[in-house]
Design a protein around this motif. Structure first.
Motif, mmCIF file in Angstrom:
data_model
loop_
_atom_site.group_PDB
_atom_site.id
_atom_site.type_symbol
_atom_site.label_atom_id
_atom_site.label_comp_id
_atom_site.label_asym_id
_atom_site.label_seq_id
_atom_site.Cartn_x
_atom_site.Cartn_y
_atom_site.Cartn_z
ATOM 1 N N GLY A 200 0.816 -1.206 0.000
ATOM 2 C CA GLY A 200 0.000 0.000 0.000
ATOM 3 C C GLY A 200 0.851 1.257 0.000
ATOM 4 N N ILE A 201 1.919 1.241 0.772
ATOM 5 C CA ILE A 201 2.843 2.386 0.814
ATOM 6 C C ILE A 201 3.529 2.556 -0.542
ATOM 7 C CG2 ILE A 201 4.910 3.300 1.923
ATOM 8 C CD1 ILE A 201 4.057 1.724 4.455
ATOM 9 N N ALA A 202 3.944 1.427 -1.139
ATOM 10 C CA ALA A 202 4.604 1.480 -2.442
ATOM 11 C C ALA A 202 3.662 2.016 -3.518
ATOM 12 C CB ALA A 202 5.111 0.087 -2.822
ATOM 13 N N TYR A 203 2.375 1.659 -3.439
ATOM 14 C CA TYR A 203 1.404 2.129 -4.438
ATOM 15 C C TYR A 203 1.303 3.650 -4.416
ATOM 16 C CZ TYR A 203 -2.315 1.035 -7.736
ATOM 17 O OH TYR A 203 -3.046 0.898 -8.881
ATOM 18 N N TYR A 204 1.317 4.222 -3.234
ATOM 19 C CA TYR A 204 1.249 5.671 -3.095
ATOM 20 C C TYR A 204 2.480 6.338 -3.708
ATOM 21 C CZ TYR A 204 0.877 10.284 -0.957
ATOM 22 O OH TYR A 204 0.798 11.636 -0.761
ATOM 23 N N CYS A 205 3.629 5.710 -3.543
ATOM 24 C CA CYS A 205 4.897 6.315 -3.966
ATOM 25 C C CYS A 205 5.146 6.210 -5.471
ATOM 26 C CB CYS A 205 6.060 5.658 -3.221
ATOM 27 S SG CYS A 205 6.054 5.941 -1.432
ATOM 28 N N PHE A 206 4.642 5.156 -6.119
ATOM 29 C CA PHE A 206 5.066 4.873 -7.486
ATOM 30 C C PHE A 206 3.988 5.005 -8.561
ATOM 31 C CE2 PHE A 206 8.059 2.229 -4.894
ATOM 32 C CZ PHE A 206 9.199 2.988 -5.156
ATOM 33 N N THR A 207 2.772 5.396 -8.199
ATOM 34 C CA THR A 207 1.728 5.525 -9.209
ATOM 35 C C THR A 207 1.117 6.920 -9.211
ATOM 36 O OG1 THR A 207 -0.122 4.827 -7.786
ATOM 37 C CG2 THR A 207 1.135 3.082 -8.904
ATOM 38 N N GLN A 208 0.345 7.217 -10.268
ATOM 39 C CA GLN A 208 -0.477 8.420 -10.337
ATOM 40 C C GLN A 208 -1.835 8.029 -10.908
ATOM 41 O OE1 GLN A 208 2.420 10.388 -12.946
ATOM 42 N NE2 GLN A 208 0.820 10.580 -14.518
ATOM 43 N N ASP A 209 -2.821 8.880 -10.727
ATOM 44 C CA ASP A 209 -4.199 8.518 -11.077
ATOM 45 C C ASP A 209 -4.411 8.316 -12.568
ATOM 46 O OD1 ASP A 209 -5.286 8.513 -8.470
ATOM 47 O OD2 ASP A 209 -5.355 10.696 -8.480
ATOM 48 N N THR A 210 -3.874 9.200 -13.379
ATOM 49 C CA THR A 210 -4.089 9.172 -14.826
ATOM 50 C C THR A 210 -2.766 9.467 -15.532
ATOM 51 O OG1 THR A 210 -4.503 11.534 -15.198
ATOM 52 C CG2 THR A 210 -6.358 10.209 -14.374
ATOM 53 N N PRO A 211 -2.706 9.310 -16.862
ATOM 54 C CA PRO A 211 -1.469 9.664 -17.572
ATOM 55 C C PRO A 211 -1.078 11.123 -17.409
ATOM 56 C CG PRO A 211 -2.881 8.321 -18.967
ATOM 57 C CD PRO A 211 -3.689 8.655 -17.754
ATOM 58 N N GLU A 212 -2.067 11.988 -17.125
ATOM 59 C CA GLU A 212 -1.799 13.425 -17.009
ATOM 60 C C GLU A 212 -1.554 13.887 -15.574
ATOM 61 O OE1 GLU A 212 -4.220 15.814 -20.167
ATOM 62 O OE2 GLU A 212 -5.549 14.280 -19.355
ATOM 63 N N GLY A 213 -1.788 13.024 -14.586
ATOM 64 C CA GLY A 213 -1.559 13.416 -13.201
ATOM 65 C C GLY A 213 -2.673 12.963 -12.285
ATOM 66 N N SER A 214 -2.772 13.608 -11.120
ATOM 67 C CA SER A 214 -3.747 13.211 -10.110
ATOM 68 C C SER A 214 -5.111 13.810 -10.397
ATOM 69 C CB SER A 214 -3.281 13.656 -8.720
ATOM 70 O OG SER A 214 -3.382 15.074 -8.602
ATOM 71 N N PHE A 215 -6.139 13.199 -9.810
ATOM 72 C CA PHE A 215 -7.498 13.735 -9.949
ATOM 73 C C PHE A 215 -7.581 15.149 -9.397
ATOM 74 C CE2 PHE A 215 -10.711 10.054 -10.550
ATOM 75 C CZ PHE A 215 -9.968 9.579 -11.614
ATOM 76 N N LYS A 216 -6.902 15.400 -8.308
ATOM 77 C CA LYS A 216 -6.963 16.725 -7.689
ATOM 78 C C LYS A 216 -6.431 17.788 -8.641
ATOM 79 C CE LYS A 216 -5.515 19.226 -3.527
ATOM 80 N NZ LYS A 216 -4.759 19.146 -2.243
ATOM 81 N N GLU A 217 -5.312 17.478 -9.311
ATOM 82 C CA GLU A 217 -4.726 18.427 -10.257
ATOM 83 C C GLU A 217 -5.625 18.633 -11.478
ATOM 84 O OE1 GLU A 217 -0.039 17.212 -9.350
ATOM 85 O OE2 GLU A 217 -1.156 16.294 -11.014
ATOM 86 N N LEU A 218 -6.200 17.542 -11.971
ATOM 87 C CA LEU A 218 -7.048 17.642 -13.160
ATOM 88 C C LEU A 218 -8.335 18.399 -12.876
ATOM 89 C CD1 LEU A 218 -6.594 14.065 -14.707
ATOM 90 C CD2 LEU A 218 -5.486 16.199 -15.376
ATOM 91 N N ARG A 219 -8.887 18.207 -11.687
ATOM 92 C CA ARG A 219 -10.103 18.960 -11.337
ATOM 93 C C ARG A 219 -9.788 20.443 -11.192
ATOM 94 N NH1 ARG A 219 -12.031 14.158 -8.220
ATOM 95 N NH2 ARG A 219 -13.798 13.401 -9.460
ATOM 96 N N ALA A 220 -8.617 20.749 -10.619
ATOM 97 C CA ALA A 220 -8.230 22.151 -10.475
ATOM 98 C C ALA A 220 -8.048 22.814 -11.841
ATOM 99 C CB ALA A 220 -6.938 22.247 -9.664
ATOM 100 N N ALA A 221 -7.627 22.017 -12.831
ATOM 101 C CA ALA A 221 -7.421 22.540 -14.185
ATOM 102 C C ALA A 221 -8.689 22.475 -15.032
ATOM 103 C CB ALA A 221 -6.303 21.760 -14.870
ATOM 104 N N GLY A 222 -9.795 21.984 -14.450
ATOM 105 C CA GLY A 222 -11.051 21.885 -15.177
ATOM 106 C C GLY A 222 -11.116 20.758 -16.179
ATOM 107 N N LYS A 223 -10.223 19.779 -16.068
ATOM 108 C CA LYS A 223 -10.188 18.660 -17.015
ATOM 109 C C LYS A 223 -11.015 17.466 -16.566
ATOM 110 C CE LYS A 223 -5.584 19.798 -18.792
ATOM 111 N NZ LYS A 223 -4.192 19.298 -19.010
ATOM 112 N N LEU A 224 -11.507 17.494 -15.332
ATOM 113 C CA LEU A 224 -12.369 16.435 -14.812
ATOM 114 C C LEU A 224 -13.607 17.063 -14.202
ATOM 115 C CD1 LEU A 224 -10.181 13.744 -12.961
ATOM 116 C CD2 LEU A 224 -11.372 13.527 -15.131
#
Length: 458
Positions: A200-224
């Protein structure tokens, strides 16, 4: 949900860990593998547990039901959660918190406490939904069925590996290190839980939500879409009859696999007079088919889809599920080990291809509520396992119960034809597919999909 930069290939980039899509693929199947391993880690040790805790046949049956019951609700919730916070955080929390009951089952001292922990361990079965969600947002339509099926199949492989690894680990603690049998099975489950937590710790460190980044970042950019809009799409998915048809269908394939994972070792012990380790190896042959069988089901779905569109995927799903039911009925009537084992392998091939075929259809049902659809359909697998579990807790002989299940699966196969797509959806799928294959190298590029022909010529 319109995710950009999905990769159009899996095998050519298989070892390119610089790609977030490939990292997500490998982390998701490995995390699911460990969850499946821990989820059914106690199953091959049930002969020892049954003796120590003096469990009756009915109590063993209730433990089988408990192991898959809570997963129904966990999968529904985790699909909704993925649409809100993304697969990375969802998987991290599930693995870390889910590891606690895996280790905690070692505290069980009677049937009641064992049943409670067996119930709670089932929460980690929701990992399947996150695995399918994560690969669906990372891979393009031309390869998504293969990616989904491979990640899930290799994850399900944990159900086969645990059948022989847990008895070996138990033997290490008891024979080599001198612990008692009662302590041996408990320590074996602690090891499984610790590995889940670290992953679980490794999953947090080595993955991201989408090819473009995290959901939080995409929502802030209006892409989700906002989380409020995601809630509305969840209820839209709940009103779609195709989702519930796939719910039942998945119960008839993955639900049957869960049931066999729970009973296979005891089945070979009780009906073929095998020892604990040998029975575990026989039972493992069922789960080990996930190494390629589910991938074959998803890849075939992609192939049928490339030639005959979405209705081609549905037709393949019907065929795989129908053959699964026939194979299960055949296995149930085998009384000689030399014939029973090959029959089990053939049945395993079709049950896992049916699972892959199901999730080659799921990503196309409602893209705005992918998590909701994946969660509902995934929950169907556990609902099927719960329903099947009641056949194994009473006086009914287990071969008879398997025969009944085979007949039901064969009947459910026809429900595949309730999963229909209109011409707008078919046209959109063709366009997406053609856009995806344009990104492939010319030497590996398949023909674009034109106007669809009948799936089978008269």
């Amino acid at each position: 949900m319109d995710i950009k930069n999905k990769t159009t290939s899996l095998w050519s980039n298989f070892f390119n860990l610089n790609m977030p899509q490939i990292r997500a693929f490998h982390m998701s199947w490995f995390a699911f593998f460990l969850c499946f391993f821990a989820w059914f880690g106690i199953a091959p040790l049930m002969a020892v547990v049954r003796e120590e805790l003096s469990l009756t046949k009915e109590q063993v049956g209730w433990s089988i039901i408990a192991s898959v019951t809570i997963t129904i609700f966990a999968r529904l919730a985790i699909g909704w959660l993925c649409d809100r916070i993304g697969p990375r955080l969802a998987y991290t929390w599930l693995l870390v918190l889910g590891s606690l009951p895996v280790m905690g089952i070692g505290l069980a001292h009677d049937f009641q406490t064992f049943l409670i922990f067996r119930l709670l361990i089932g929460v980690i079965g929701a990992s399947f939904v996150i695995t399918q969600y994560h690969t669906s947002v990372m891979f393009a339509p031309n390869i998504v069925g293969t990616a989904n099926a491979t990640s899930a199949g290799w994850g399900n492989l944990g159900g086969g590996v645990t059948q022989f690894v847990m008895p070996l680990l138990f033997g290490l603690f008891v024979t080599t290190m001198g612990f008692s049998s009662a302590m041996g099975w408990r320590l074996s489950m602690v090891v499984a839980g610790v590995v889940c937590c670290l992953t679980g710790i490794a999953y947090y460190c080595f993955t991201q939500d989408t090819p473009e980044g995290s959901f939080k970042e995409l929502r802030a950019a209006g892409k989700l879409p906002s989380t409020k809009k995601a809630n509305g799409e969840f209820w839209a998915a709940c009103r779609d009859h195709r989702v519930w048809a796939l719910f039942v269908i998945y119960g008839a394939c993955f639900g049957i696999e869960l049931t066999l994972n729970n009973i296979a070792a005891l089945y070979f012990i009780d009906y073929f007079d095998l020892g604990l380790a040998t029975a575990g190896m026989m039972a493992a042959s069922f789960g080990l088919m996930n190494l390629f069988a589910r991938t074959l089901g998803g890849a075939s779905g992609d192939l049928f889809g490339s030639k005959w569109g979405l209705r081609g995927r549905v037709t393949w799903l019907f065929f795989a599920l129908f053959c699964e039911g026939i194979a299960l009925m055949f296995f149930s009537q085998m009384t000689a080990l030399a014939v029973a084992l090959p029959a089990l392998v053939v049945f395993s091939l079709f049950v896992q291809m049916s699972e892959g075929a199901t999730f080659s259809v799921v990503p196309f049902v409602n893209k705005k509520a992918l998590g909701a659809v994946a969660g509902i359909v995934g929950a169907g697998g556990n609902a099927g396992a719960v329903a099947a579990g009641f056949l194994f807790k009473g006086s009914l002989e287990w071969p008879t119960a398997l025969l009944i299940l085979g007949g039901l699966v064969t009947t459910v196969a026809f429900l595949a034809f309730a999963v229909q797509f209109d011409e707008v959806a078919e046209s959109a799928a063709r366009e997406e597919y053609n856009d995806a294959v344009k990104c492939l190298p010319r030497t590996t590029r398949p023909e674009p999909v034109g106007e669809l022909e009948p799936v089978f010529n008269a």
